[in-house]
Scaffold this motif. Structure first.
Motif, PDB file in Angstrom:
ATOM      1  N   LEU A 119      17.394  53.417  55.330  1.00 25.06           N
ATOM      2  CA  LEU A 119      17.607  52.542  56.486  1.00 25.06           C
ATOM      3  C   LEU A 119      17.978  51.113  56.085  1.00 25.06           C
ATOM      4  O   LEU A 119      17.587  50.149  56.739  1.00 25.06           O
ATOM      5  N   LEU A 120      18.759  50.995  55.016  1.00 19.85           N
ATOM      6  CA  LEU A 120      19.217  49.685  54.580  1.00 19.85           C
ATOM      7  C   LEU A 120      20.425  49.251  55.392  1.00 19.85           C
ATOM      8  O   LEU A 120      21.256  50.065  55.791  1.00 19.85           O
ATOM      9  N   HIS A 121      20.511  47.966  55.621  1.00 20.99           N
ATOM     10  CA  HIS A 121      21.647  47.372  56.332  1.00 20.99           C
ATOM     11  C   HIS A 121      22.700  46.869  55.344  1.00 20.99           C
ATOM     12  O   HIS A 121      23.886  46.822  55.667  1.00 20.99           O
ATOM     13  N   GLN A 122      22.242  46.457  54.155  1.00 20.59           N
ATOM     14  CA  GLN A 122      23.186  45.937  53.187  1.00 20.59           C
ATOM     15  C   GLN A 122      22.690  46.086  51.758  1.00 20.59           C
ATOM     16  O   GLN A 122      21.496  46.205  51.508  1.00 20.59           O
ATOM     17  N   LEU A 123      23.659  46.096  50.850  1.00 17.28           N
ATOM     18  CA  LEU A 123      23.416  46.089  49.406  1.00 17.28           C
ATOM     19  C   LEU A 123      24.126  44.877  48.832  1.00 17.28           C
ATOM     20  O   LEU A 123      25.137  44.430  49.374  1.00 17.28           O
ATOM     21  N   TYR A 124      23.591  44.365  47.737  1.00 18.27           N
ATOM     22  CA  TYR A 124      24.273  43.259  47.062  1.00 18.27           C
ATOM     23  C   TYR A 124      24.135  43.440  45.560  1.00 18.27           C
ATOM     24  O   TYR A 124      23.311  44.226  45.077  1.00 18.27           O
ATOM     25  N   CYS A 125      24.975  42.735  44.825  1.00 14.54           N
ATOM     26  CA  CYS A 125      24.880  42.773  43.371  1.00 14.54           C
ATOM     27  C   CYS A 125      25.315  41.433  42.802  1.00 14.54           C
ATOM     28  O   CYS A 125      26.045  40.672  43.443  1.00 14.54           O
ATOM     29  N   THR A 126      24.848  41.163  41.605  1.00 18.14           N
ATOM     30  CA  THR A 126      25.222  39.982  40.841  1.00 18.14           C
ATOM     31  C   THR A 126      25.880  40.482  39.571  1.00 18.14           C
ATOM     32  O   THR A 126      25.272  41.258  38.825  1.00 18.14           O
ATOM     33  N   VAL A 127      27.114  40.058  39.310  1.00 22.40           N
ATOM     34  CA  VAL A 127      27.881  40.557  38.175  1.00 22.40           C
ATOM     35  C   VAL A 127      28.389  39.379  37.356  1.00 22.40           C
ATOM     36  O   VAL A 127      28.885  38.396  37.924  1.00 22.40           O
ATOM     37  N   ALA A 128      28.269  39.463  36.044  1.00 24.48           N
ATOM     38  CA  ALA A 128      28.834  38.430  35.168  1.00 24.48           C
ATOM     39  C   ALA A 128      30.326  38.302  35.449  1.00 24.48           C
ATOM     40  O   ALA A 128      31.035  39.302  35.579  1.00 24.48           O
ATOM     41  N   ALA A 129      30.811  37.080  35.567  1.00 27.06           N
ATOM     42  CA  ALA A 129      32.222  36.845  35.894  1.00 27.06           C
ATOM     43  C   ALA A 129      33.152  37.481  34.864  1.00 27.06           C
ATOM     44  O   ALA A 129      34.275  37.863  35.197  1.00 27.06           O
ATOM     45  N   SER A 130      32.699  37.631  33.637  1.00 29.03           N
ATOM     46  CA  SER A 130      33.538  38.234  32.593  1.00 29.03           C
ATOM     47  C   SER A 130      33.540  39.764  32.648  1.00 29.03           C
ATOM     48  O   SER A 130      34.338  40.407  31.976  1.00 29.03           O
ATOM     49  N   ASN A 131      32.652  40.345  33.451  1.00 27.38           N
ATOM     50  CA  ASN A 131      32.540  41.802  33.520  1.00 27.38           C
ATOM     51  C   ASN A 131      33.537  42.340  34.555  1.00 27.38           C
ATOM     52  O   ASN A 131      33.175  42.776  35.649  1.00 27.38           O
ATOM     53  N   GLU A 132      34.798  42.294  34.172  1.00 32.06           N
ATOM     54  CA  GLU A 132      35.872  42.673  35.089  1.00 32.06           C
ATOM     55  C   GLU A 132      35.768  44.135  35.538  1.00 32.06           C
ATOM     56  O   GLU A 132      36.090  44.456  36.683  1.00 32.06           O
ATOM     57  N   ALA A 133      35.311  45.004  34.653  1.00 31.89           N
ATOM     58  CA  ALA A 133      35.191  46.423  35.012  1.00 31.89           C
ATOM     59  C   ALA A 133      34.185  46.614  36.142  1.00 31.89           C
ATOM     60  O   ALA A 133      34.437  47.371  37.091  1.00 31.89           O
ATOM     61  N   SER A 134      33.045  45.915  36.078  1.00 28.71           N
ATOM     62  CA  SER A 134      32.036  46.052  37.139  1.00 28.71           C
ATOM     63  C   SER A 134      32.510  45.425  38.443  1.00 28.71           C
ATOM     64  O   SER A 134      32.265  45.971  39.521  1.00 28.71           O
ATOM     65  N   ILE A 135      33.168  44.278  38.358  1.00 27.26           N
ATOM     66  CA  ILE A 135      33.689  43.650  39.571  1.00 27.26           C
ATOM     67  C   ILE A 135      34.687  44.589  40.240  1.00 27.26           C
ATOM     68  O   ILE A 135      34.639  44.808  41.460  1.00 27.26           O
ATOM     69  N   LYS A 136      35.570  45.178  39.455  1.00 24.08           N
ATOM     70  CA  LYS A 136      36.553  46.129  39.992  1.00 24.08           C
ATOM     71  C   LYS A 136      35.849  47.335  40.614  1.00 24.08           C
ATOM     72  O   LYS A 136      36.225  47.798  41.692  1.00 24.08           O
ATOM     73  N   GLY A 147      30.355  34.824  46.811  1.00 25.42           N
ATOM     74  CA  GLY A 147      30.070  33.543  46.175  1.00 25.42           C
ATOM     75  C   GLY A 147      30.104  33.617  44.665  1.00 25.42           C
ATOM     76  O   GLY A 147      30.209  34.697  44.073  1.00 25.42           O
ATOM     77  N   ILE A 148      30.013  32.433  44.077  1.00 27.90           N
ATOM     78  CA  ILE A 148      29.946  32.279  42.620  1.00 27.90           C
ATOM     79  C   ILE A 148      28.729  31.408  42.320  1.00 27.90           C
ATOM     80  O   ILE A 148      28.540  30.361  42.941  1.00 27.90           O
ATOM     81  N   ARG A 149      27.935  31.845  41.396  1.00 30.97           N
ATOM     82  CA  ARG A 149      26.822  31.016  40.913  1.00 30.97           C
ATOM     83  C   ARG A 149      27.259  30.441  39.564  1.00 30.97           C
ATOM     84  O   ARG A 149      27.537  31.190  38.635  1.00 30.97           O
ATOM     85  N   ARG A 150      27.335  29.141  39.488  1.00 28.02           N
ATOM     86  CA  ARG A 150      27.819  28.459  38.290  1.00 28.02           C
ATOM     87  C   ARG A 150      26.757  28.451  37.200  1.00 28.02           C
ATOM     88  O   ARG A 150      25.581  28.199  37.461  1.00 28.02           O
ATOM     89  N   ASP A 151      27.198  28.738  35.962  1.00 34.28           N
ATOM     90  CA  ASP A 151      26.298  28.722  34.788  1.00 34.28           C
ATOM     91  C   ASP A 151      25.004  29.482  35.057  1.00 34.28           C
ATOM     92  O   ASP A 151      23.918  29.066  34.677  1.00 34.28           O
ATOM     93  N   TRP A 152      25.100  30.609  35.686  1.00 36.77           N
ATOM     94  CA  TRP A 152      23.940  31.375  36.145  1.00 36.77           C
ATOM     95  C   TRP A 152      23.355  32.270  35.064  1.00 36.77           C
ATOM     96  O   TRP A 152      22.164  32.524  35.043  1.00 36.77           O
ATOM     97  N   LEU A 153      24.215  32.757  34.175  1.00 36.75           N
ATOM     98  CA  LEU A 153      23.782  33.725  33.171  1.00 36.75           C
ATOM     99  C   LEU A 153      23.889  33.133  31.769  1.00 36.75           C
ATOM    100  O   LEU A 153      24.926  32.588  31.397  1.00 36.75           O
ATOM    101  N   ARG A 154      22.846  33.285  31.009  1.00 37.36           N
ATOM    102  CA  ARG A 154      22.842  32.838  29.615  1.00 37.36           C
ATOM    103  C   ARG A 154      23.607  33.858  28.784  1.00 37.36           C
ATOM    104  O   ARG A 154      23.422  35.061  28.947  1.00 37.36           O
ATOM    105  N   THR A 155      24.464  33.408  27.913  1.00 37.51           N
ATOM    106  CA  THR A 155      25.235  34.305  27.069  1.00 37.51           C
ATOM    107  C   THR A 155      24.589  34.410  25.693  1.00 37.51           C
ATOM    108  O   THR A 155      23.666  33.659  25.369  1.00 37.51           O
TER     109      THR A 155
END
Length: 171
Positions: A119-136, A147-155
């Motif tokens: 009974l979920l209304h929505q799903l969301y995800c956070t993906v590293a901007a460099s992870n083009e395969a997951s974004i696709k 949206g974009i979260r700036r400097d959100w993930l430590r590399t």
């Protein structure tokens, strides 16, 4: 190429599979926890308690199995909110099983389950901007960038930071 997959609950027999997946350093870069190996003992304990519902645990892990009923990945719902009827979604597939359509098939199988049984209304995800395969992948399933979260993930680089892409799907 669309592959047939089955989503199922974790079983005690999944111990070695989970040990392999959880200890893949390539996946650590995409996790929100400090990178560290996971022991078989910790995984055995997790599997003993993996029967808790999404509502009780606030998270749910499903095993992605291939046509031969072998585990090839995991699909996680996390950060569940009963009030707002939403959850985050994450997916991991063994390196040798990637680029075969398994992640897309698993997400497509998840959507009616999330909508009708959870009974979920929505799903969301956070993906590293460099992870083009997951974004696709998530775009292909119908997620939209919100949206974009700036400097959100430590590399892995010292003092390195990366942007995160926030995506959402209204079910």
């Amino acid at each position: 190429m669309l592959q047939a997959v089955v989503l199922r609950a974790p079983e005690p027999d999944d111990l070695e599979f989970l040990f392999q997946l959880e200890n893949d350093p390539d996946l650590w870069a995409h996790a929100d926890v400090l990178p560290a190996p996971v022991s078989r003992h910790a995984l055995r304990e997790y599997l003993r308690h993996a029967t808790a519902s999404l509502a009780d645990a606030g998270q749910l892990r499903l095993i992605i199995s291939n046509e031969a009923q072998e585990p090839v990945g995991t699909l996680d719902l996390y950060d569940y909110s009963a009030r707002h009827q939403r959850a985050g979604v994450g997916i991991a597939v063994l390196p040798q099983e990637r680029r075969r359509g398994r992640a897309a098939a698993a997400l497509r199988a998840l959507l009616p389950y999330a909508r009708q049984q959870l009974l979920l209304h929505q799903l969301y995800c956070t993906v590293a901007a460099s992870n083009e395969a997951s974004i696709k992948l998530f775009r292909e399933i119908g997620f939209f960038q919100v949206g974009i979260r700036r400097d959100w993930l430590r590399t892995a680089r010292p003092l390195g930071w990366e942007n995160a892409v926030e995506m959402q799907l209204i079910l």
